[in-house]
Enzyme design. Structure first.
Site, PDB file in Angstrom:
ATOM      1  N   PHE A 113       9.543  57.902 -14.628  1.00  0.00           N
ATOM      2  CA  PHE A 113       9.026  58.963 -15.381  1.00  0.00           C
ATOM      3  C   PHE A 113       8.544  59.927 -14.028  1.00  0.00           C
ATOM      4  O   PHE A 113       8.054  59.482 -13.306  1.00  0.00           O
ATOM      5  CB  PHE A 113       7.582  58.527 -16.133  1.00  0.00           C
ATOM      6  CG  PHE A 113       7.305  59.647 -17.008  1.00  0.00           C
ATOM      7  CD1 PHE A 113       7.914  59.802 -18.233  1.00  0.00           C
ATOM      8  CD2 PHE A 113       6.048  60.313 -16.645  1.00  0.00           C
ATOM      9  CE1 PHE A 113       7.218  60.812 -19.039  1.00  0.00           C
ATOM     10  CE2 PHE A 113       5.615  61.094 -17.743  1.00  0.00           C
ATOM     11  CZ  PHE A 113       6.059  61.320 -18.733  1.00  0.00           C
ATOM     12  N   ASP A 184       4.705  49.825 -14.033  1.00  0.00           N
ATOM     13  CA  ASP A 184       4.198  50.751 -14.961  1.00  0.00           C
ATOM     14  C   ASP A 184       4.515  50.285 -16.343  1.00  0.00           C
ATOM     15  O   ASP A 184       5.765  50.088 -16.636  1.00  0.00           O
ATOM     16  CB  ASP A 184       4.685  52.284 -14.694  1.00  0.00           C
ATOM     17  CG  ASP A 184       3.936  53.396 -15.570  1.00  0.00           C
ATOM     18  OD1 ASP A 184       3.753  53.107 -16.437  1.00  0.00           O
ATOM     19  OD2 ASP A 184       3.827  54.311 -14.919  1.00  0.00           O
ATOM     20  N   TYR A 209      -2.160  55.791 -25.133  1.00  0.00           N
ATOM     21  CA  TYR A 209      -1.899  56.553 -26.154  1.00  0.00           C
ATOM     22  C   TYR A 209      -0.785  56.442 -26.910  1.00  0.00           C
ATOM     23  O   TYR A 209      -0.187  57.326 -27.929  1.00  0.00           O
ATOM     24  CB  TYR A 209      -2.085  58.360 -26.045  1.00  0.00           C
ATOM     25  CG  TYR A 209      -1.455  58.555 -24.826  1.00  0.00           C
ATOM     26  CD1 TYR A 209      -0.187  58.902 -24.676  1.00  0.00           C
ATOM     27  CD2 TYR A 209      -2.070  58.833 -23.399  1.00  0.00           C
ATOM     28  CE1 TYR A 209       0.500  59.416 -23.464  1.00  0.00           C
ATOM     29  CE2 TYR A 209      -1.430  58.925 -22.269  1.00  0.00           C
ATOM     30  CZ  TYR A 209      -0.182  59.349 -22.177  1.00  0.00           C
ATOM     31  OH  TYR A 209       0.293  59.708 -21.103  1.00  0.00           O
ATOM     32  N   LYS A 210       0.261  55.455 -26.282  1.00  0.00           N
ATOM     33  CA  LYS A 210       1.488  55.271 -26.678  1.00  0.00           C
ATOM     34  C   LYS A 210       1.382  54.334 -27.806  1.00  0.00           C
ATOM     35  O   LYS A 210       1.010  54.367 -29.049  1.00  0.00           O
ATOM     36  CB  LYS A 210       2.729  55.243 -25.440  1.00  0.00           C
ATOM     37  CG  LYS A 210       2.781  56.492 -24.800  1.00  0.00           C
ATOM     38  CD  LYS A 210       3.684  56.317 -23.557  1.00  0.00           C
ATOM     39  CE  LYS A 210       3.741  57.641 -22.793  1.00  0.00           C
ATOM     40  NZ  LYS A 210       4.107  57.498 -21.255  1.00  0.00           N
ATOM     41  N   ARG A 356      15.318  60.336 -28.969  1.00  0.00           N
ATOM     42  CA  ARG A 356      14.670  59.234 -28.778  1.00  0.00           C
ATOM     43  C   ARG A 356      13.934  58.761 -29.646  1.00  0.00           C
ATOM     44  O   ARG A 356      13.187  59.591 -30.463  1.00  0.00           O
ATOM     45  CB  ARG A 356      13.826  59.356 -27.500  1.00  0.00           C
ATOM     46  CG  ARG A 356      13.072  58.323 -27.162  1.00  0.00           C
ATOM     47  CD  ARG A 356      12.383  58.325 -25.643  1.00  0.00           C
ATOM     48  NE  ARG A 356      11.157  59.322 -26.051  1.00  0.00           N
ATOM     49  CZ  ARG A 356      10.284  59.428 -25.227  1.00  0.00           C
ATOM     50  NH1 ARG A 356      10.228  58.532 -24.127  1.00  0.00           N
ATOM     51  NH2 ARG A 356       8.998  60.248 -25.461  1.00  0.00           N
TER      52      ARG A 356
HETATM   53  C1  LIG Z   1       3.865  58.574 -20.648  1.00  0.00           C
HETATM   54  C2  LIG Z   1       3.976  58.266 -18.978  1.00  0.00           C
HETATM   55  C3  LIG Z   1       3.332  58.735 -18.093  1.00  0.00           C
HETATM   56  C4  LIG Z   1       2.191  59.643 -18.515  1.00  0.00           C
HETATM   57  O1  LIG Z   1       1.163  59.857 -17.432  1.00  0.00           O
HETATM   58  P1  LIG Z   1      -0.339  60.558 -17.695  1.00  0.00           P
HETATM   59  O2  LIG Z   1      -0.889  60.786 -16.668  1.00  0.00           O
HETATM   60  O3  LIG Z   1      -0.799  60.048 -19.000  1.00  0.00           O
HETATM   61  O4  LIG Z   1       0.018  61.910 -18.472  1.00  0.00           O
HETATM   62  C5  LIG Z   1       3.230  58.274 -16.616  1.00  0.00           C
HETATM   63  N1  LIG Z   1       4.341  57.462 -16.365  1.00  0.00           N
HETATM   64  C6  LIG Z   1       4.989  57.070 -17.167  1.00  0.00           C
HETATM   65  C7  LIG Z   1       6.071  55.921 -16.914  1.00  0.00           C
HETATM   66  C8  LIG Z   1       4.978  57.325 -18.723  1.00  0.00           C
HETATM   67  O5  LIG Z   1       5.768  56.708 -19.732  1.00  0.00           O
END
Ligand SMILES: *Cc1c(COP(=O)(O)O)cnc(C)c1O
Length: 397
Positions: A113, A184, A209-210, A356
């Site tokens: 990400f 992660d 939040y997911k 997705r």
């Molecule tokens: C959703 C997601 C994030 C989001 O990071 P925030 O700091 O909460 O905005 C980061 N890394 C991964 C792998 C994600 O899927």
């Protein structure tokens, strides 16, 4: 006893909506809104600053951390909560680099990400010690494990394709190469069983939040393997990670626990929502969630492939190699997703051409999945996505 699934009654879900985006923003658990109102009115409103003690606000980050630990195979007390995932990535990475001072390579993959990689770039610039970030293709990570790799930072489930890294095998290889492992779990926590203790990884981070349904901007979490936490020097040495915040000492002295990964004042309302949201996992076995998720995603793939030959599966075909999402590539993926959302099926779009769909057995049934495929077929065969109103790209996709 097998978990009774699905339980849509636990969530505020609009009628006639099939929500296949719980991998991006989980829905509102029914009692979480009530809990937020209560915290605002009864705790903040009535008790004011006394609530830090009387309502247990200061203990809330650790309490929620313990509940998350139970969902990711981590020991009680090994998970701290707060801030955002981006911040937790930064903290984990800085701590991991400190553990291997003679090595200069951070190894990730090009499917990670963006924020994880951006935070690494920012840390590299700040440290200014010649660190380099390498991002090979996900399948090439292990062949890049040379003896100058300090840390390997990977997202367990690829946000675009859903491809799953083998946590156990990769961590073992990383340790054999003398490097530190950071996982992660953004798309893993609440999606599939994770056994951090068995993996022996040093660090893990994730958001809530997911799949954990903590609400937009809910606090993130960080896991530190218990045997290394007291040697860890926090890069963000905020007062609430101090051993005695209210002693107001002139110099920083880290807490003698995972709490040293806390930074500043916790977001109490959001943490309370998350605490309430975690109730939906009581009595749920993640192995049952995983089995149901595989059943839903397999059904979705077979329905979509039979109905929509113009879509190409972009996720691994083997369910054991996928997280809890399925992605299809389609050249006009963005307007096609808009047309689908307009017809009551919510998924999302990721660059460059990925449609997705997330599968969350807590509130999605097999009938929902078949209905979603039918509506998708309609959008595809009528080319409804060609309508001009679906072409405008919103700020958030
Ligand atoms: C959703 C997601 C994030 C989001 O990071 P925030 O700091 O909460 O905005 C980061 N890394 C991964 C792998 C994600 O899927």
């Amino acid at each position: 006893m097998a978990t009774h699934l699905p339980r849509p009654d636990l969530f505020e879900l609009p009628e006639d909506l099939i929500y296949l985006d719980g991998n991006s923003l989980g829905p509102l658990p029914k009692h979480a809104g009530a809990r937020a109102s209560e915290v605002i009115a009864r705790e903040w409103g009535d008790q004011l600053i006394r609530a830090w003690n009387s309502a247990g606000w200061m203990a809330l980050p650790a309490k929620v951390g313990s509940r998350i630990a139970g969902l990711i195979g981590a020991a009680d007390g090994s998970v701290a909560t707060g801030d955002t995932l981006s911040i937790k990535v930064y903290q984990a990475l800085a701590a991991a680099l400190n553990m291997r001072p003679d090595r200069r390579v951070i190894l990730s993959d090009d499917g990670n990400f963006p924020t994880d990689l951006y935070m690494a770039e920012g840390l590299i610039r700040t440290l200014d010690k010649g660190y380099v970030l390498k991002t090979p293709a996900p399948e090439d990570v292990l062949s890049e494990l040379t003896d100058d790799v300090a840390v390997v930072m990977l997202t367990h489930v690829d946000y675009r394709t859903g491809r799953l890294h083998d946590m156990q095998a990769v961590t073992q290889a990383v340790h054999d190469a003398g490097a530190v492992m950071i996982w992660d779990l953004a798309h893993s926590a609440g999606a599939l069983p994770v056994d951090l203790t068995a993996s022996n990884a040093e660090f893990a981070v994730g958001c809530t939040y997911k799949y954990l349904n903590g609400g937009p901007g809910a606090p993130a979490f960080i896991y530190v393997r218990p045997d290394i936490v007291l040697d860890l020097q926090p890069v963000l040495s905020g007062w609430l990670g101090h051993d005695a915040p209210f002693a107001m000492e002139r110099h920083y002295r880290p807490a003698m626990s995972t709490e040293r990964l806390r930074v500043g004042t916790p977001s109490v309302v959001q943490l309370s929502i998350l605490d309430a949201a975690l109730d939906v996992w009581d009595g749920v076995d993640l192995r049952d969630i995983r089995a149901a998720s595989i059943q839903l995603s397999e059904r979705f793939i077979s329905e979509v492939e039979a109905r929509c030959p113009m879509l190409t599966l972009a996720s691994p075909r083997d369910p054991n190699m996928r997280g809890s999402q399925v992605s299809f590539a389609f050249q006009h993926g963005y307007p096609a997703m808009q047309a689908l959302i307009d017809r009551g099926v919510i998924g999302d779009f990721r660059q460059p051409n990925i449609m997705r769909f997330g599968f969350t057995p807590l509130y999605i049934s097999e009938a929902d999945v078949v209905r979603a495929a039918e509506i998708l077929e309609n959008v595809m065969t009528t080319e409804a996505w060609r309508e001009p109103k679906y072409q405008t790209v919103s700020r958030v996709t």
